[in-house]
Design a protein around this motif. Sequence first.
Motif, mmCIF file in Angstrom:
data_model
loop_
_atom_site.group_PDB
_atom_site.id
_atom_site.type_symbol
_atom_site.label_atom_id
_atom_site.label_comp_id
_atom_site.label_asym_id
_atom_site.label_seq_id
_atom_site.Cartn_x
_atom_site.Cartn_y
_atom_site.Cartn_z
ATOM 1 N N MET A 171 0.852 -1.201 0.000
ATOM 2 C CA MET A 171 0.000 0.000 0.000
ATOM 3 C C MET A 171 0.881 1.242 0.000
ATOM 4 S SD MET A 171 -3.218 1.024 2.452
ATOM 5 C CE MET A 171 -2.301 1.114 4.002
ATOM 6 N N VAL A 172 0.475 2.231 -0.782
ATOM 7 C CA VAL A 172 1.206 3.500 -0.878
ATOM 8 C C VAL A 172 0.223 4.649 -0.722
ATOM 9 C CG1 VAL A 172 2.966 2.549 -2.422
ATOM 10 C CG2 VAL A 172 0.913 3.610 -3.393
ATOM 11 N N ARG A 173 0.767 5.839 -0.539
ATOM 12 C CA ARG A 173 -0.076 7.039 -0.534
ATOM 13 C C ARG A 173 -0.374 7.438 -1.977
ATOM 14 N NH1 ARG A 173 3.656 7.191 3.323
ATOM 15 N NH2 ARG A 173 2.952 7.491 5.497
ATOM 16 N N ASP A 174 -1.513 8.048 -2.170
ATOM 17 C CA ASP A 174 -1.908 8.468 -3.520
ATOM 18 C C ASP A 174 -0.898 9.421 -4.141
ATOM 19 O OD1 ASP A 174 -4.063 7.002 -4.193
ATOM 20 O OD2 ASP A 174 -5.558 8.580 -3.915
ATOM 21 N N GLU A 175 -0.215 10.176 -3.291
ATOM 22 C CA GLU A 175 0.758 11.152 -3.799
ATOM 23 C C GLU A 175 1.921 10.486 -4.522
ATOM 24 O OE1 GLU A 175 3.416 11.920 0.223
ATOM 25 O OE2 GLU A 175 1.427 12.834 0.081
ATOM 26 N N ALA A 176 2.077 9.178 -4.339
ATOM 27 C CA ALA A 176 3.122 8.454 -5.062
ATOM 28 C C ALA A 176 2.808 8.371 -6.552
ATOM 29 C CB ALA A 176 3.286 7.048 -4.492
ATOM 30 N N GLU A 177 1.527 8.528 -6.900
ATOM 31 C CA GLU A 177 1.077 8.563 -8.300
ATOM 32 C C GLU A 177 1.496 7.313 -9.075
ATOM 33 O OE1 GLU A 177 2.508 12.266 -9.881
ATOM 34 O OE2 GLU A 177 0.861 13.403 -8.969
ATOM 35 N N VAL A 178 1.270 6.151 -8.451
ATOM 36 C CA VAL A 178 1.522 4.882 -9.134
ATOM 37 C C VAL A 178 0.264 4.025 -9.026
ATOM 38 C CG1 VAL A 178 4.007 4.911 -8.718
ATOM 39 C CG2 VAL A 178 2.496 3.799 -7.070
ATOM 40 N N VAL A 179 0.057 3.158 -10.025
ATOM 41 C CA VAL A 179 -1.099 2.260 -10.004
ATOM 42 C C VAL A 179 -0.648 0.807 -10.007
ATOM 43 C CG1 VAL A 179 -2.649 3.910 -11.112
ATOM 44 C CG2 VAL A 179 -1.275 2.347 -12.525
ATOM 45 N N SER A 180 0.659 0.573 -9.986
ATOM 46 C CA SER A 180 1.203 -0.773 -9.997
ATOM 47 C C SER A 180 2.491 -0.808 -9.176
ATOM 48 C CB SER A 180 1.495 -1.237 -11.426
ATOM 49 O OG SER A 180 2.293 -2.407 -11.435
ATOM 50 N N ALA A 181 2.721 -1.925 -8.516
ATOM 51 C CA ALA A 181 3.961 -2.083 -7.750
ATOM 52 C C ALA A 181 5.176 -2.067 -8.664
ATOM 53 C CB ALA A 181 3.917 -3.387 -6.963
ATOM 54 N N LEU A 182 4.991 -2.395 -9.924
ATOM 55 C CA LEU A 182 6.092 -2.406 -10.878
ATOM 56 C C LEU A 182 6.548 -0.992 -11.239
ATOM 57 C CD1 LEU A 182 4.813 -5.278 -13.214
ATOM 58 C CD2 LEU A 182 6.515 -5.412 -11.375
ATOM 59 N N GLU A 183 5.756 0.016 -10.871
ATOM 60 C CA GLU A 183 6.120 1.403 -11.137
ATOM 61 C C GLU A 183 6.902 2.023 -9.975
ATOM 62 O OE1 GLU A 183 1.936 2.196 -13.555
ATOM 63 O OE2 GLU A 183 2.592 3.605 -12.027
ATOM 64 N N LEU A 184 7.023 1.299 -8.886
ATOM 65 C CA LEU A 184 7.719 1.836 -7.719
ATOM 66 C C LEU A 184 9.214 1.963 -7.988
ATOM 67 C CD1 LEU A 184 5.933 -0.274 -4.958
ATOM 68 C CD2 LEU A 184 5.514 2.136 -5.505
ATOM 69 N N LYS A 185 9.832 2.965 -7.351
ATOM 70 C CA LYS A 185 11.268 3.181 -7.523
ATOM 71 C C LYS A 185 11.787 4.050 -6.387
ATOM 72 C CE LYS A 185 14.694 4.895 -10.843
ATOM 73 N NZ LYS A 185 14.919 5.558 -12.151
#
Length: 350
Positions: free
Chosen positions: A141-155
């Motif tokens: 789970m992330v905050r919306d401010e991270a602006e990602v919709v998939s874990a594969l977009e995390l960095k």
Amino acid sequence: MRRPCGAAFCLLGVQVRTFIALVLLFFGWSSIASADTLETVRERGFVKCGANQGHRGFSNLSAEGFWSGFDVDLCRAVSAAIFSDPSRVEFVEYAGDFRMTPLRVGEVDLMSRNGYWNMPRDNVFDVVYTGVVFYDGQGIMVRDEAEVVSALELKDISVCVVANSLQHDVLERFFFNNQISYQEVMVEDSADLAGAYMAGICDAVTASATSLQEIKINAINPSQHRILPERLSKEPMGPVVRKGDMKWQTIIRWVLFAMINAEELGVNSRNIDTMAEAKNPRMRRLLGIEGEFGQALGLNATWAQDIIRHVGNYGEVYERNFGNTSGLMIPRGANELWTKGGLHYAPPIR
């Protein structure tokens, strides 16, 4: 039903039961596994069910001493199938990972707890999982401010995770396999996860999807947090019984199948009397109007009808414990029927 008790007394009770169970197991009381559990339950007059306090949605003991939750409702469904009465259950509380020994030595008749099915549990402990009642899995789970919709977009993010846990190992493997840079923020136990994440110590948090949903709905602004769609692990959960009693194993399995079939056929606790008048042969077999399917299980003809009437079909139980009325608002997802894109599929009664 067990009465509420103070923390110290409850802990002492768990320790005493643990000691007795281990002594019995040490001296080879494995012959209990070959006993006729159904007859034992009938003679006793109630089902003894292992439960886990404090896991919202699955099992929880109120201050008034009332057990509620998905796992709890399954135990009540077993009671309804045997006695035509869902209240003839004694819930025995076990803390932490203490699951298998009390079952193996006959302290309880089944464990209906939030322990997921894996190979060691199915092969090492002389117990059997009778089916899957709930499909869960580790998420992020992330905050919306991270602006990602998939874990594969995390960095380059920091993730709160319980130290030295299986979830820690799964998280490491996921990020390594997908070549994503991240930083681990270790917390001591599950109780610390929500506090650390909400305090801003980490950018994301990982736990089972159901646990993440509870963290989310308890946030000041739940809409500002997003559980990403990827599942890092498979965690199928279901009731567990002793090996060596195929009749009892079959009964517990078909209690679940009856609830799933009832939802698929549109039979619920509110319309069951009307549905009993239907001409649909599948429905009539389920409700015990045609055939002698209850007799094959050692139960009465209306065993499934009693489950649906007193506890509900699978969808009703899910909604009561995880749906909008529960406050958890966990989407069905994989726990939908197979006809709606989910994984729940029950053999027919025929």
